[in-house]
Structure formats: C-alpha cells, structure tokens
Design an enzyme around this catalytic site. Sequence first.
Site, PDB file in Angstrom:
ATOM      1  N   LYS A 195     -27.951   1.372 -36.214  1.00  0.00           N
ATOM      2  CA  LYS A 195     -28.592   1.869 -37.441  1.00  0.00           C
ATOM      3  C   LYS A 195     -28.224   0.986 -38.619  1.00  0.00           C
ATOM      4  CE  LYS A 195     -24.824   3.404 -39.717  1.00  0.00           C
ATOM      5  NZ  LYS A 195     -24.333   2.763 -40.917  1.00  0.00           N
TER       6      LYS A 195
ATOM      7  N   ASP B 121     -22.133   9.753 -37.509  1.00  0.00           N
ATOM      8  CA  ASP B 121     -23.364   9.010 -37.227  1.00  0.00           C
ATOM      9  C   ASP B 121     -23.935   9.300 -35.837  1.00  0.00           C
ATOM     10  OD1 ASP B 121     -23.142   7.783 -39.694  1.00  0.00           O
ATOM     11  OD2 ASP B 121     -22.158   5.992 -38.906  1.00  0.00           O
TER      12      ASP B 121
HETATM   13  O1  C5P Z   1     -17.245  10.705 -38.989  1.00  0.00           O
HETATM   14  P1  C5P Z   1     -16.589   9.411 -38.662  1.00  0.00           P
HETATM   15  O2  C5P Z   1     -15.482   9.563 -37.672  1.00  0.00           O
HETATM   16  O3  C5P Z   1     -17.550   8.349 -38.276  1.00  0.00           O
HETATM   17  O4  C5P Z   1     -15.916   8.924 -40.011  1.00  0.00           O
HETATM   18  C1  C5P Z   1     -14.988   7.875 -40.042  1.00  0.00           C
HETATM   19  C2  C5P Z   1     -14.285   7.859 -41.376  1.00  0.00           C
HETATM   20  O5  C5P Z   1     -15.204   7.518 -42.419  1.00  0.00           O
HETATM   21  C3  C5P Z   1     -13.712   9.196 -41.820  1.00  0.00           C
HETATM   22  O6  C5P Z   1     -12.414   9.377 -41.325  1.00  0.00           O
HETATM   23  C4  C5P Z   1     -13.715   9.063 -43.341  1.00  0.00           C
HETATM   24  O7  C5P Z   1     -12.622   8.286 -43.775  1.00  0.00           O
HETATM   25  C5  C5P Z   1     -14.949   8.242 -43.589  1.00  0.00           C
HETATM   26  N1  C5P Z   1     -16.138   9.079 -43.900  1.00  0.00           N
HETATM   27  C6  C5P Z   1     -16.178   9.728 -45.132  1.00  0.00           C
HETATM   28  N2  C5P Z   1     -17.274  10.506 -45.436  1.00  0.00           N
HETATM   29  C7  C5P Z   1     -18.296  10.615 -44.572  1.00  0.00           C
HETATM   30  C8  C5P Z   1     -18.277   9.952 -43.324  1.00  0.00           C
HETATM   31  C9  C5P Z   1     -17.165   9.182 -43.025  1.00  0.00           C
HETATM   32  O8  C5P Z   1     -15.256   9.638 -45.934  1.00  0.00           O
HETATM   33  N3  C5P Z   1     -19.354  11.363 -44.895  1.00  0.00           N
END
Ligand code: C5P
Length: 321
Positions: free
Chosen positions: A18, A149
């Site tokens: 993406k 994602d």
């Molecule tokens: O959800 P995911 O594990 O992909 O997110 C990785 C990191 O990205 C989270 O630990 C956070 O630090 C950051 N993040 C965030 N806000 C979001 C998505 C991700 O701060 N909406």
Amino acid sequence: MTPITKQAGAITARVPAKINLQLSVGPLRSDGYHDLVSVFHAVSLFDEVTVSPADRTTVVVSGEGIADVPLGPSNLAVKAVAALAKATGRRGRGTSAVRIEIRKRIPVAAGLAGGSADAAAALVACNELWGSRCSGAELGEIGAQLGSDVPFALVGGTAVGIGRGEQLTRALVSGSYQWVLAFGATGLATTDVYAACDRLRSARADGGEAPVKAPALSTELMAALRSGDPAAVGPLLTNDLQPAALSLQPLLRRALAAGREHGALGAVVSGSGPTCAFLAEDADAASDLAVAITGAGVCRAVVQVSGPVPGASLVDPVAAT
Ligand code: C5P
C-alpha cells in the site's frame, strides 16, 4: 528470486503493497497510538505467502530484504496463523501447525505495509487450507489485532482508514493511477517515525504553535480521485509523517526533489517511509520518470506500479503453473 516449492495441500495467497495518498495524524493517544485519517491505495507490488500442513510451524523467506524478516514468533504471518487458529478453535488440537513460505517483493520497513501484507495473505491462505470459512469481515477483525494496516491489505483497492487506520470505508475512485516507487537504502521503523513526529510537534508547540488538531479527510482529494485525473490528484498527496521521515533520513529530500524535477505530478513519502511515491500522467510518463529517478542516484531501487489493485487473494494453482 527462489521459486516457491509446489507441495501437495499447499495454498498460496498474493497480497499488494500500500501507499498512502493522504496520511493525517492526530495527537498521541493514551494507548500509544495516534488517530489517523489515511487514504490507503493498494499498488501492483506483491508478496506471495504459501502455507502447507506441517508437524510444527516454520517460516521460510525468499526475495527482497530477507535479512530483516524475523523467522520466529514475532513474524506477523506466524502471528496471523496463530490468531486464526485461536479464533477458529484449532489451537492446541495439533492441527494448526503450518510451513509458511513468504516470497517477498515488498521491501521491509519501507512504509509499504509489507509485514501487514504478509499477515493478511497468511490469514487468507490458512482460512482456505483449514476450510475455516471466516468471512472477509471476520478476517479483518482478526487482522486489526495484528497491526493497523492488516485490514486494508485484506480489502485492497482505495479506502479511507480511521481510528488506528483499521476502520475502513471503500473510496470511490475512477481509472487507474501510474506510480514510481523509490526505495531507500535503509529502512525506517514505524514506531521511530511516529516518535519523531511527536518530538517535532512538541518542539513546535513549545515555540508557540497551535496544538495538533483531530485529523480530517481531504474532500478535495476524494473529488480528484473520483475525477480520475492524475494531474488533479498529484498536488493533493499529503503525509503528516513526512517531516519526521525526512528528519530521520534527510537524503529523502533529494529523492522527492528529483521526482518533481523530472515531471512527477505529485511526490510524497509513503506512510512512515522511507519509500517515496511519485505519480505520473500515464504508463509512458511513469517509465520515463523511473529512468530519470534511477539516473539521479538518489535511491536504492525504483519500481513502476499501478493502483488500485485488489487486496489479498488466493492464487489459482492451475493458472500459476
Ligand atoms: O499497528 P501497528 O503495529 O502497525 O503499529 C506500529 C506502531 O506504529 C505502533 O506501535 C505505534 O507506535 C505506531 N502507530 C501509531 N498510530 C497508529 C498506527 C501506528 O502511533 N494509528
């Protein structure tokens, strides 16, 4: 790239990368996440994940950036298999072990949601292998617990994500868009980029700037996407994480400038970066742009892709041979 071994009972799913056409990031929440408005767009750069029954769960990875892909329980595809096994009551019955083969074309830590893509493909492939019959919505719920994602990697196309990015609504888009993606020499960890974004914002607030507002969808971008006119879409690409990514990898400025200089209609860092996405008028213009950006020597590699494309889907074993 090493071909995936064909095995009896093996199921393969293909899943796109993406890019973000808009990424608006709200203030830091108490749970460590940020409220987002993200316009996700799936592009034709695919990973493939093959699962087959095994005595114990193992991961084999081939292709792009394999040195940085974990092979143990922290691998998102492994987590996806375990989460689906748990949700469908297979766990602990000795029937949930699988061999997972990941064939990577999506670079790791690139802002292209490659890890989330592999988790989505693993969910789709194991759902088929086990005859679990989970609906798309059910897989999306399981996926959302694995990463923000993952739900988008399941649906693909173009969609607006809110919340952490996991609550999706399909966007109306006309036509197809031609992109050039420029990969950085080294990756960027998503958490580092969000943390840098928070630091930059708090420095600005100390300097008297107004506090960060709740993110809002760009109605101009949505109208441009409905019109199908890349020249209208290009100037409206935005990413609130871009200043943070540039602060961590200042060379990205040169990549963005090179794309603009060579005729890109829009140039933006994708997600947490460091991949830069450049929009072109059509496929011929994208080829010319890809050559020019390669010649500028501002990135590790360049690929030409188009979007939107569908999300994670099974690969027909007959058609694939
Ligand atoms: O959800 P995911 O594990 O992909 O997110 C990785 C990191 O990205 C989270 O630990 C956070 O630090 C950051 N993040 C965030 N806000 C979001 C998505 C991700 O701060 N909406």
